[in-house]
Design a protein around this motif. Structure first.
Motif, mmCIF file in Angstrom:
data_model
loop_
_atom_site.group_PDB
_atom_site.id
_atom_site.type_symbol
_atom_site.label_atom_id
_atom_site.label_comp_id
_atom_site.label_asym_id
_atom_site.label_seq_id
_atom_site.Cartn_x
_atom_site.Cartn_y
_atom_site.Cartn_z
ATOM 1 N N ARG A 34 0.848 -1.179 0.000
ATOM 2 C CA ARG A 34 0.000 0.000 0.000
ATOM 3 C C ARG A 34 0.894 1.243 0.000
ATOM 4 N N THR A 69 0.885 3.895 1.831
ATOM 5 C CA THR A 69 1.348 4.305 3.158
ATOM 6 C C THR A 69 2.478 3.404 3.658
ATOM 7 N N ASP A 70 2.356 2.098 3.416
ATOM 8 C CA ASP A 70 3.396 1.171 3.864
ATOM 9 C C ASP A 70 4.703 1.394 3.094
ATOM 10 N N SER A 102 5.642 4.159 1.716
ATOM 11 C CA SER A 102 6.188 5.435 2.181
ATOM 12 C C SER A 102 6.974 5.245 3.475
ATOM 13 N N LEU A 133 4.430 10.745 1.580
ATOM 14 C CA LEU A 133 3.400 10.153 0.719
ATOM 15 C C LEU A 133 3.359 10.816 -0.644
#
Length: 271
Positions: free
Chosen positions: A35, A37-38, A40, A47
Motif C-alpha cells: 500500500r 502508506t506502507d 512510504s 506520501l
C-alpha cells in the motif's frame, strides 16, 4: 546563480532516480505488493513524493497499481529489464533440465546462481513439490558468505580474493549459525574443497539448509553454482551427504554439457 541552479537541478534529478530505484527494490522484495502508506514508511519518504514517483514509473510500466486491493506491484517493464540480465548468461536455459533432475531426485528445490558484488543472485529455480519448501525467488540474493552457492564459489577463489570479499562486504550474523569470523570461513572452504560440495547450515535463514557445487566455464573458471535447498529437518546430516554427492555430480555434468572444463585444482567430486 545560474550555475548553482543547474547544479541543484542535476542533484535533484539524481536523487529522484535513486528514490525511484529504491521503490522498485522494495516492491521487488514482496510479491504481495505494498500500500502507498506502507511503501512510504519503508522508504522513509513522504506520501506525496512516493505517489509522484510511482505514477511516473507506472506511465512507463515499471510498476502497476491494482485498484481492487489498493496495492502497488512491480510492472512488466521491470520484468523485461531484469530478464535481460539472465539472458546475457547463456547457461541459464541449458541448466533447467539439470535442475529439474535434481528436484526429482531429491524432492527439494533446485537453484542456479551467479556471484555479483559479494552476493549470490538466483537466476533460475525448479521448485520442490513438497508443501513445505525452501524458496528464495528468482532475482533474489543472499550474501556469498552465508550461502551454499556462494561458499561453493568462494572455495575456488584464491586466499587473496576471499579476503577481498570479506573486506569489501563483511561477514554479518543473520542467524545463530552464520559464520562471522574469517578463520571459520576459511576452515569451511577447506572442507568444501575436500568433499566437493558446500553446505549452508542454516546460516542465511534458520530452519533452511542449502547444498551447492560449482559449475565451470570453458577456461576452467567458476561460472556459476547450483544448489538444492530445503527444510533442515528433511536435509539432516546423513541426507546432506547423499544430496551433496548428487549436487556435485550434477554440477560436473552441467559443466560438460556447457563445454566447460573442471580445473585440476577444483574441489574433489565425491565418490
Amino acid at each position: 546563480m545560474r550555475e548553482k541552479s543547474e547544479a541543484a537541478q542535476r542533484s535533484g534529478s539524481v536523487q529522484s532516480v535513486e528514490r525511484a530505484l529504491l521503490l522498485l527494490e522494495l516492491l521487488g522484495e514482496d510479491a504481495e505488493g505494498y500500500r502507498l502508506t506502507d511503501l512510504s514508511a519503508r522508504a522513509g519518504l513522504s506520501l506525496s513524493t512516493v505517489h509522484r514517483l510511482l505514477t511516473t514509473l507506472e506511465k512507463r510500466h515499471f510498476v502497476q497499481f491494482d485498484q481492487t486491493d489498493g496495492l502497488w506491484h512491480v510492472g512488466r517493464k521491470t520484468f523485461q529489464v531484469g530478464a535481460t540480465f539472465a539472458q546475457q548468461r547463456n547457461f541459464v536455459a541449458p541448466s533447467i533440465p539439470f535442475l529439474r533432475q535434481l528436484r526429482d531426485q531429491t524432492r527439494e528445490t533446485a537453484n542456479l546462481g551467479v556471484a555479483v558484488d559479494g552476493r549470490m543472485i538466483f537466476l533460475a529455480q525448479v521448485e520442490s513439490r513438497e508443501i513445505m519448501r525452501a524458496i528464495t525467488r528468482v532475482g533474489g540474493s543472499t550474501p556469498m558468505v552465508n550461502s551454499g552457492m556462494g561458499k561453493a564459489l568462494l572455495a575456488t577463489y584464491s586466499p587473496a580474493d576471499v579476503s577481498a570479499i570479506i573486506s569489501s562486504y563483511g561477514m554479518h550474523k543473520l542467524t545463530a549459525n552464520s559464520l562471522t569470523r574469517a578463520g571459520d570461513l576459511r576452515d569451511d572452504l577447506t572442507r568444501i574443497r575436500r568433499r566437493g560440495y558446500a553446505v549452508d547450515n542454516e546460516e542465511f535463514q534458520t530452519g533452511l539448509r542449502c547444498i551447492a557445487a560449482t559449475v565451470y566455464g570453458q577456461q576452467g573458471e567458476a561460472l556459476c553454482a547450483i544448489s538444492v535447498s530445503g527444510l533442515a529437518q528433511r536435509l539432516d546430516e546423513d541426507r546432506t551427504a547423499t544430496v551433496g554427492q548428487l549436487v556435485a555430480q550434477t554440477a560436473r555434468a552441467l559443466t560438460v554439457a556447457l563445454g566447460g572444463r573442471v580445473p585440476d585444482d577444483a574441489p574433489e567430486s565425491p565418490a
